[in-house]
Design an enzyme around this catalytic site. Structure first.
Site, PDB file in Angstrom:
ATOM      1  CB  CYS A  32      13.189   8.517   8.719  1.00 36.60           C
ATOM      2  SG  CYS A  32      14.033   7.517   7.508  1.00 36.60           S
ATOM      3  CD  GLU A  82      10.562  12.176  12.086  1.00 37.14           C
ATOM      4  OE1 GLU A  82       9.487  11.604  12.316  1.00 37.14           O
ATOM      5  OE2 GLU A  82      11.505  11.657  11.466  1.00 37.14           O
ATOM      6  CE  LYS A 113      -1.802   2.812   2.894  1.00 34.58           C
ATOM      7  NZ  LYS A 113      -1.714   4.069   2.113  1.00 34.58           N
ATOM      8  CD  GLU A 158      13.064   3.700   7.973  1.00 36.86           C
ATOM      9  OE1 GLU A 158      13.043   4.673   8.759  1.00 36.86           O
ATOM     10  OE2 GLU A 158      13.047   3.808   6.745  1.00 36.86           O
TER      11      GLU A 158
HETATM   12  P1  NDP Z   1       2.038   8.119   8.340  1.00 33.52           P
HETATM   13  O1  NDP Z   1       2.798   7.320   9.327  1.00 33.52           O
HETATM   14  O2  NDP Z   1       0.607   8.448   8.614  1.00 33.52           O
HETATM   15  O3  NDP Z   1       2.067   7.405   6.894  1.00 33.52           O
HETATM   16  C1  NDP Z   1       2.869   6.336   6.506  1.00 33.52           C
HETATM   17  C2  NDP Z   1       2.029   5.250   5.851  1.00 33.52           C
HETATM   18  O4  NDP Z   1       1.163   4.680   6.826  1.00 33.52           O
HETATM   19  C3  NDP Z   1       1.126   5.767   4.739  1.00 33.52           C
HETATM   20  O5  NDP Z   1       1.035   4.782   3.723  1.00 33.52           O
HETATM   21  C4  NDP Z   1      -0.199   5.909   5.450  1.00 33.52           C
HETATM   22  O6  NDP Z   1      -1.311   5.888   4.582  1.00 33.52           O
HETATM   23  C5  NDP Z   1      -0.189   4.700   6.341  1.00 33.52           C
HETATM   24  N1  NDP Z   1      -1.110   4.749   7.470  1.00 33.52           N
HETATM   25  C6  NDP Z   1      -1.621   5.843   8.100  1.00 33.52           C
HETATM   26  N2  NDP Z   1      -2.455   5.469   9.088  1.00 33.52           N
HETATM   27  C7  NDP Z   1      -2.483   4.118   9.089  1.00 33.52           C
HETATM   28  C8  NDP Z   1      -3.160   3.136   9.870  1.00 33.52           C
HETATM   29  N3  NDP Z   1      -3.981   3.485  10.863  1.00 33.52           N
HETATM   30  N4  NDP Z   1      -2.942   1.837   9.605  1.00 33.52           N
HETATM   31  C9  NDP Z   1      -2.114   1.458   8.618  1.00 33.52           C
HETATM   32  N5  NDP Z   1      -1.461   2.351   7.822  1.00 33.52           N
HETATM   33  C10 NDP Z   1      -1.629   3.658   8.067  1.00 33.52           C
HETATM   34  O7  NDP Z   1       2.850   9.438   8.056  1.00 33.52           O
HETATM   35  P2  NDP Z   1       2.281  10.867   7.637  1.00 33.52           P
HETATM   36  O8  NDP Z   1       2.186  10.901   6.183  1.00 33.52           O
HETATM   37  O9  NDP Z   1       1.041  11.221   8.386  1.00 33.52           O
HETATM   38  O10 NDP Z   1       3.464  11.788   8.162  1.00 33.52           O
HETATM   39  C11 NDP Z   1       3.450  12.167   9.532  1.00 33.52           C
HETATM   40  C12 NDP Z   1       4.822  12.190  10.127  1.00 33.52           C
HETATM   41  O11 NDP Z   1       5.355  10.879  10.060  1.00 33.52           O
HETATM   42  C13 NDP Z   1       5.850  13.029   9.383  1.00 33.52           C
HETATM   43  O12 NDP Z   1       5.781  14.374   9.769  1.00 33.52           O
HETATM   44  C14 NDP Z   1       7.118  12.378   9.830  1.00 33.52           C
HETATM   45  O13 NDP Z   1       7.471  12.854  11.109  1.00 33.52           O
HETATM   46  C15 NDP Z   1       6.755  10.910   9.931  1.00 33.52           C
HETATM   47  N6  NDP Z   1       7.137  10.146   8.728  1.00 33.52           N
HETATM   48  C16 NDP Z   1       8.225   9.351   8.801  1.00 33.52           C
HETATM   49  C17 NDP Z   1       8.667   8.689   7.680  1.00 33.52           C
HETATM   50  C18 NDP Z   1       9.864   7.814   7.707  1.00 33.52           C
HETATM   51  O14 NDP Z   1      10.514   7.646   6.688  1.00 33.52           O
HETATM   52  N7  NDP Z   1      10.175   7.170   8.830  1.00 33.52           N
HETATM   53  C19 NDP Z   1       8.021   8.847   6.385  1.00 33.52           C
HETATM   54  C20 NDP Z   1       6.819   9.658   6.419  1.00 33.52           C
HETATM   55  C21 NDP Z   1       6.430  10.285   7.561  1.00 33.52           C
HETATM   56  P3  NDP Z   1      -1.863   7.217   3.871  1.00 33.52           P
HETATM   57  O15 NDP Z   1      -0.733   8.172   3.734  1.00 33.52           O
HETATM   58  O16 NDP Z   1      -2.296   6.696   2.579  1.00 33.52           O
HETATM   59  O17 NDP Z   1      -2.976   7.717   4.695  1.00 33.52           O
END
Ligand code: NDP
Length: 499
Positions: free
Chosen positions: A306, A403, A197, A272
């Site tokens: 990250c 972060e 996904k 991660e």
């Molecule tokens: P999320 O953790 O929400 O998104 C990452 C993935 O998880 C997306 O595919 C998202 O889907 C999915 N997701 C969201 N909610 C759920 C759930 N309840 N169950 C299963 N999957 C889920 O990150 P955000 O986009 O909201 O970003 C928020 C913060 O996260 C950033 O500001 C940053 O701090 C951190 N982040 C860290 C990353 C890393 O590389 N470690 C990468 C991105 C964000 P969808 O987006 O389709 O809703």
């Protein structure tokens, strides 16, 4: 050359964007069961870029069924060498489509086209080729036994490394294609089947990759790609009772939800997650390299990494010089749309992310931090934020502890190197760290003491498919890349025969 309009992009990209994109289930492109679609936006304008099928529980169910059938069927029977060849071919196909991927990544995520072309796409191709080699090298051991209650018996005992089965993979938007590669490569090399996904903000490059997966000749159902929202499609995948393992990259907050969702069938979980990585410049560093190095540690990918070097610790006697240097660098960064060839930093991925980063800037200012560069969003359309260097911070401020995931670094002086390690480790995260010094012993002593999964010395953001990457503390479970990632996708079977 200035900004390229959509009409001028590679015609293959233009036609990819024109049609509503479907999801890949069981080797076929299909609409969502609900018939719903969702828009994906160009973050440099806020305008709709394409429409994509919106998967939810019903589509996840179909995708998991297809992945199960493939796991128990053709894929399981294929020789490791055949599997490896397909994965290698996928890497080569990515290379053959560099331009399309670079445009899609730049348009959907906002990153400069030049960076997507030089880094994201080739790294993804290399990842698949590196993992292709592992398909034929997943060996067990033979184990001599000394069973005390059968002293005269002889045994032949050995271990097998077997795939865990059907894997759910949920990825974020910061490196959409590369994150898909990091996840798919090892899962396929070990013989798992996948339901992937992509993030709602950036589904396009994963869907393009789906076309190449079919072209490479992977059997139907081995890789299924279901775009949709986290709360619906993502949550259904994480909780699914017929998924054997879930691999997640994203926020620590959602990481916790994934762990909870996985309890139903106790599926395996690898995570991660976030980071707030310390980057340390000692006074004996080569400042001509350390200053641009510290700037690129935070500003690369607009700080949406990250492992971004977001806490900059500088030895007091060179603090002003380093801060001035990084601030100068920040002020000169050309911020603009990813497709503009002069752009060095594009927009943040979404309005939500721009608001999140700006709320940190406001919180820092309210708590007394000063901006040596930047400090605001860029007015006008698109989700741009100025590259920012904050000083006069305290350890308890939100901008120092949390972060931000944007182009914002907090710079802090230190006098006594002995107090530095506890300060650098004073964070819930432990993903990465940087050390800049000419003193080799000091660098390696410090690398030993820092609680982080990756330590870069006199460099930053160096990634290679062979180098494991992942977090200590709340930055995650398990490792991506290297041979370590294969542990995420295999389980050991011990076989013991009396002979
Ligand atoms: P999320 O953790 O929400 O998104 C990452 C993935 O998880 C997306 O595919 C998202 O889907 C999915 N997701 C969201 N909610 C759920 C759930 N309840 N169950 C299963 N999957 C889920 O990150 P955000 O986009 O909201 O970003 C928020 C913060 O996260 C950033 O500001 C940053 O701090 C951190 N982040 C860290 C990353 C890393 O590389 N470690 C990468 C991105 C964000 P969808 O987006 O389709 O809703």
């Amino acid at each position: 050359m200035g900004t390229i309009s959509l009409a001028q992009v590679d015609p293959r990209v233009a036609s990819f964007l024109e049609k509503p994109r479907q999801m890949l289930i069981n080797g076929k492109w299909v609409d969502a069961v609900s018939g719903k679609t969702f828009p994906t936006y160009d973050p440099s304008t806020g305008e709709v870029l394409a429409t994509v099928a919106e998967g939810d529980r019903a589509d996840i169910d179909l995708a998991v069924k297809a992945a199960r059938k493939a796991f128990e069927g053709k894929w399981r029977k294929m020789s490791p060498s055949e599997r490896g060849k397909l994965i290698w071919k996928l890497g080569d196909l990515i290379d053959a489509h560099v331009e399309e991927f670079a445009y899609l990544e730049s348009l959907d995520n906002g990153k400069p086209l030049t960076i997507a072309r030089a880094a994201d796409v080739p790294l993804a191709a290399e990842l698949f080729r590196y993992m292709a080699g592992w398909a034929t090298k997943l060996e067990g051991n033979t184990i001599p036994l000394s069973v005390p209650y059968t002293p005269s018996a002889k045994y032949l005992s050995y271990t097998l490394r077997e795939p865990v089965g059907v894997v759910g993979q949920i990825i974020p938007w910061n490196f959409p294609l590369l994150m898909a590669a990091w996840k798919l490569g090892p899962a396929l090399a070990t013989g798992c089947t996948v339901v992937l996904k992509p993030a709602e903000q950036t589904p396009l490059s994963a869907l393009k990759l789906g076309e190449l997966i079919l072209e490479a000749g992977f059997p139907e159902g081995v890789v299924n790609i279901v775009p949709g929202y986290g709360e619906t499609a993502g949550a259904a995948l994480a909780a699914h009772m017929d998924v054997d393992k879930i691999a997640f990259t994203g926020s620590t907050e959602v990481g916790r939800l994934i762990v909870n969702a996985a309890t139903g069938n106790l599926k395996r979980v690898s995570l991660e997650l976030g980071g707030k990585s310390p980057n340390v410049v000692f006074k004996d560093a080569d400042l001509d390299k350390a200053i641009p190095g510290a700037a690129s540690a935070i500003f690369f990918n607009h700080g949406q990494c990250c492992c971004a070097g977001s806490r900059l610790y500088v030895e007091k006697s060179v603090f002003d010089q380093v801060v001035e240097g990084v601030a100068d660098y920040a002020k000169k960064i050309k911020v603009g749309p990813g497709l503009d060839s002069a752009t060095e930093m594009g927009p943040l991925v979404s309005l939500e992310q721009q608001n999140r980063v700006c709320s940190y800037l406001e919180s820092g200012a309210a708590q007394g931090a000063k901006a040596a560069a930047g400090g605001h969003k860029v007015s006008g359309k698109g989700y741009f934020v100025e590259p920012t260097v904050l000083v006069d911070t305290r350890a308890d401020m939100k901008v120092v502890q949390e972060e931000i995931f944007g182009p914002v670094v907090v710079a802090m002086p230190f006098s006594d190197p002995a107090e530095l390690v506890p300060r650098a480790n004073d964070n819930v995260y432990g993903l990465a760290a940087g050390i800049w010094t000419r003193d080799i012993s000091k660098a390696h002593r410090m690398a030993d003491q820092i609680a982080a999964g990756t330590v870069w010395i006199n460099c930053y953001n160096i990634f290679d498919a062979a180098l494991p990457f992942g977090g200590y503390k709340q930055s995650g479970w398990g490792r991506e890349m290297g041979h370590e990632v294969l542990n995420n996708y295999t389980q050991t079977k011990a076989v013991c025969a009396r002979i």
